[in-house]
Design an enzyme around this catalytic site. Structure first.
Site, PDB file in Angstrom:
ATOM      1  N   CYS A  13      16.939  53.840  72.611  1.00 34.98           N
ATOM      2  CA  CYS A  13      16.182  54.419  73.718  1.00 34.98           C
ATOM      3  C   CYS A  13      14.690  54.273  73.440  1.00 34.98           C
ATOM      4  O   CYS A  13      14.278  53.799  72.378  1.00 34.98           O
ATOM      5  CB  CYS A  13      16.555  55.888  73.925  1.00 34.98           C
ATOM      6  SG  CYS A  13      16.024  56.972  72.588  1.00 34.98           S
ATOM      7  N   CYS A  16      13.282  55.833  70.252  1.00 36.65           N
ATOM      8  CA  CYS A  16      13.426  55.030  69.038  1.00 36.65           C
ATOM      9  C   CYS A  16      12.250  54.062  68.904  1.00 36.65           C
ATOM     10  O   CYS A  16      11.657  53.924  67.825  1.00 36.65           O
ATOM     11  CB  CYS A  16      14.727  54.232  69.079  1.00 36.65           C
ATOM     12  SG  CYS A  16      16.214  55.213  69.292  1.00 36.65           S
ATOM     13  N   ASP A 434     -14.128  27.040  91.161  1.00 38.10           N
ATOM     14  CA  ASP A 434     -14.865  25.858  90.730  1.00 38.10           C
ATOM     15  C   ASP A 434     -14.481  24.707  91.666  1.00 38.10           C
ATOM     16  O   ASP A 434     -13.390  24.704  92.234  1.00 38.10           O
ATOM     17  CB  ASP A 434     -14.482  25.535  89.279  1.00 38.10           C
ATOM     18  CG  ASP A 434     -15.122  24.265  88.790  1.00 38.10           C
ATOM     19  OD1 ASP A 434     -16.345  24.120  88.944  1.00 38.10           O
ATOM     20  OD2 ASP A 434     -14.385  23.399  88.277  1.00 38.10           O
TER      21      ASP A 434
END
Length: 741
Positions: A13, A16, A434
């Site tokens: 989970c 952890c 550009d």
């Protein structure tokens, strides 16, 4: 500084993942981010303070296992995929046993007509392997956390299922709930009420949570499928040419400089330059472009692209981790290991979630008992609180969306560098484009040479072509290439000097040659004569570029150069406007040429005659006006502006420097990919926020309902599994993203 991707095993989970992350970050000089969805820790560390072995040891001290990534094929995507399949098979076996044994327990517990004398003992016999064997991964995770003085999601599940099973065992063995003459709930003779059994709760909760974990694991595999496919694209063997003889060798033995053969239908073994042959190459796996690209001698090819035509002989220029595929894979992996700003709150909640839930479960039990409720009702509500709470959905919200979104982007040739980029795309309102190589093809061509009276066009072409041959500017290359094509070998200049963004000066065959902007030559006292100035004005009004040339102290020629618009640029600008972005053309070209290009693609705001060093300054000026600026460019001279912009997008056909400075990379040269990348990034961010909203809303609504006794433990288990599945399934919708073409 070292960088390492550590596979971490045993996390179940978000709590952890947070515990592992905290343990790693306690080490001096270590910055770590742990991803629950990918089960990896992305670690940057100071080699002077910490070695890789200490990182593994820190993970183990947190109660999990980690291993250093092997440099061999054992760490290949195929090996990792095989390990995931093995884990899924083991999970499926446990789920099947829990389902097969749990169904009779539920049937007997819920349907009184199916009961018989001593049915409770059969239910206990069937439930015990479900809880203890099928649910062993939960108990193992809880014990591991307990040994390290912590708690995680496994702790809640283990507590809930063992409490239900243990209470039922005590009730049957010591409290007389399993007397032959009784049905559940009927009072025994000469005694008080029969203690209630919770065997079906223990069995069903275990089965439901196993089902949730199984489908979640399958969904997580699908979430990472795009990246695995990308990393597995390369060829396994290659036909190397040695002394004119082809030899089939493993790809690992290919070295830079080797010649190798790519036959029709085969994948290119690695990045290289075509030495012989011509063909069409299918680059769709990398760029998302369906139209094959024609290549011939001297042109670059990318490894893993498919040869759709003739036989090619290629010289390897990059191998192994330096190839385009490997670099793309590394970029995507790094992006997936990051955390968006919106995830930080979820991380803070997850870190304290489990202890808070345990406290709430105890509070629920005490509250119900204090209110005079029966022990069974109080116990049921407390178990429901333990089961319903799920930080897993919070932990999966960001990483699964990143997994799918970045993986899908890689398939389409759109590389998102990290989760922070997603936030930037939401705020951007101005996009600076550009011109050369972005809106135009960047393939400049010499259109016309106009010379002063008494000057031979051939002499002008020879002298100016030789001077420009030493420059890397696209216009200079176009002039030099045309001169070489017409005249053959060009003379070598005796001296050469480049004036960035203005022009060049060189000594060629004893002549002092200056080539560059007309204004620059005028500053040097070399004004154009009437004929040449008329040619300059005509070229500029047509959107072309006029380059002045002078030698021996007098302006003597004008070279007219034009750059073709990309056929998709106008469509791309329209798509950017649809996203709410205001386009701005930024170029070093003259105002007339810039406005002609801008008008052709539908851009109103033009900033022209900008030197390379000034591009970043113009981006800063736009930002100072309150705009949030994105910049699209492809050259080295665009890198400062890309880095300065709130969001930098590099055309992947450009330079490595520009790509490194950007936040998003468009592997193809198609400007429409810029709009697609921003749309994908915005949709990924929206998915993350949607995931987090529902994950928080689920817990905010579910825990009070469980405490109030509205939800039974079985409903709670189903809801918990659904919350994680919902988050992952919602993220998987990103896999269907399509660019608007």
């Amino acid at each position: 500084m070292g960088r390492l991707e550590l596979p971490v095993e045993g996390m179940t989970c978000a709590s952890c993942a947070m515990r592992v992350e905290k343990r790693l970050n306690r080490l001096e000089g270590v910055t770590a981010s742990v991803n629950y969805a990918t089960e990896r820790a992305s670690v940057t560390y100071d080699r002077g303070n910490v070695d890789a072995g200490q990182l593994v040891e820190a993970v183990q001290q947190a109660g999990y296992s980690a291993s250093l990534p092997a440099p061999t094929s054992d760490d290949s995507p195929e090996h990792e995929e095989a390990a995931r399949r093995d884990d899924l098979r083991a999970l499926r076996r446990r789920l099947m046993l829990a389902t097969v044994l749990g169904l009779p327990v539920v049937a007997m517990s819920m349907v009184s007509s199916l009961r018989f004398p001593l049915w409770e003992w059969l239910a206990l016999a069937l439930t015990t392997p479900v809880v203890l064997w099928a649910g062993w991964p939960f108990h193992r995770g809880a014990l591991r956390s307990l040994r390290h003085g912590a708690a995680n999601m496994d702790t809640l599940i283990s507590l809930g299922t063992l409490a239900a099973w243990g209470w039922s065992l005590v009730a049957l063995v010591w409290l007389g709930a399993g007397e032959p003459s009784m049905a559940v709930g009927s009072p025994p003779q000469g005694a008080g009420e029969t203690p209630e059994l919770y065997l079906e709760v223990a069995a069903v909760v275990t089965a439901l949570i196993l089902a949730g974990r199984y489908f979640e694991a399958r969904a997580k595999r699908r979430a990472g499928a795009a990246l695995r496919e990308l990393l597995a694209l390369g060829a396994k063997d290659v036909a190397v040419v040695v002394d004119g003889v082809e030899r089939l060798v493993p790809i690992e033995r290919l070295a830079t400089g080797d010649l190798f053969v790519v036959r029709p239908g085969e994948k290119g073994a690695t990045d290289g330059v075509v030495e012989a042959g011509s063909s069409a190459v299918d680059t769709s796996l990398l760029t998302g472009e369906s139209v094959p690209v024609e290549v011939g001698p001297g042109e670059a090819v990318v490894g893993a692209t498919v040869n759709a035509g003739g036989r090619l002989v290629v010289r390897a220029t990059r191998v192994g981790a330096d190839t385009a595929v490997a670099q793309i894979g590394r970029l995507v992996t790094e992006a997936q290991s990051g955390k968006a700003a919106v995830q930080r709150l979820a991380d803070r909640v997850s870190s304290v979630f489990v202890p808070v839930v345990i406290a709430l479960a105890l509070l629920t039990l005490a509250g119900w008992l204090a209110s005079g409720a029966e022990v069974g009702a109080a116990f049921t509500a407390a178990v429901a609180v333990l089961i319903i709470a799920c930080p897993c959905a919070l932990g999966l919200a960001t990483p699964t969306a990143l997994l799918v979104g970045t993986g899908r982007g890689a398939q389409l040739g759109l590389l998102i560098k990290g989760p922070e980029v997603l936030e930037s795309t939401r705020r951007v309102d101005t996009i600076v484009l550009d011109k050369t190589g972005t809106i135009t093809s960047g393939a400049m061509a010499l259109v016309e040479v106009v010379v002063a009276p008494a000057v031979a066009a051939q002499d002008a072409l020879r002298l100016v072509g030789a001077a420009e041959d030493s420059s890397e500017h696209p216009i200079a290359r176009a002039i030099a290439a045309d001169a070489r094509e017409r005249l053959g070998v060009l003379p070598a200049p005796q001296s050469f000097r480049n004036h960035g963004g203005l022009g060049v000066e060189a000594e060629v065959e004893g002549h002092a040659v200056l080539v560059g902007r007309p204004g620059w030559l005028a500053q040097r006292g070399l004004a154009l004569g009437p004929e040449l100035d008329c040619a300059r004005r005509a070229a500029e009004s047509a959107g072309q570029t006029a380059v002045s040339a002078a030698w021996d102290g007098e302006a003597r020629a004008v070279f007219v150069v034009a750059d073709k618009l990309k056929p998709t640029s106008a469509e791309a600008v329209r798509a950017l406007r649809e996203l709410g972005l205001h386009p701005v053309l930024l170029t070093g070209d003259n105002v007339s040429a810039a406005r002609a290009v801008a008008a052709a693609v539908g851009i109103d705001e033009v900033i022209a005659e900008v030197r390379p060093a000034e591009k970043a300054e113009h981006v800063r000026r736009l930002q100072a006006e309150g705009r949030v600026v994105a910049m699209v460019g492809d050259g080295v001279n665009d890198s400062p502006a890309l880095a300065q912009a709130d969001l930098g997008l590099a055309i992947g056909t450009g330079t490595d420097v520009a790509i490194e400075a950007s936040d998003l990379t468009l592997v193809s040269g198609d400007l429409r990919a810029a709009a697609a990348a921003i749309r994908l990034a915005r949709r990924s961010l929206a998915t993350i926020k949607g995931n987090l909203f529902w994950a928080f809303a689920y817990n905010v609504a579910a825990i009070p309902l469980a405490m109030a006794g509205v939800l039974t433990p079985m409903i709670a288990a189903a809801a918990m599994a659904f919350s994680s599945l919902f988050v992952v399934s919602n993220s998987l919708r990103l896999a269907t993203f399509r660019p608007r073409r």
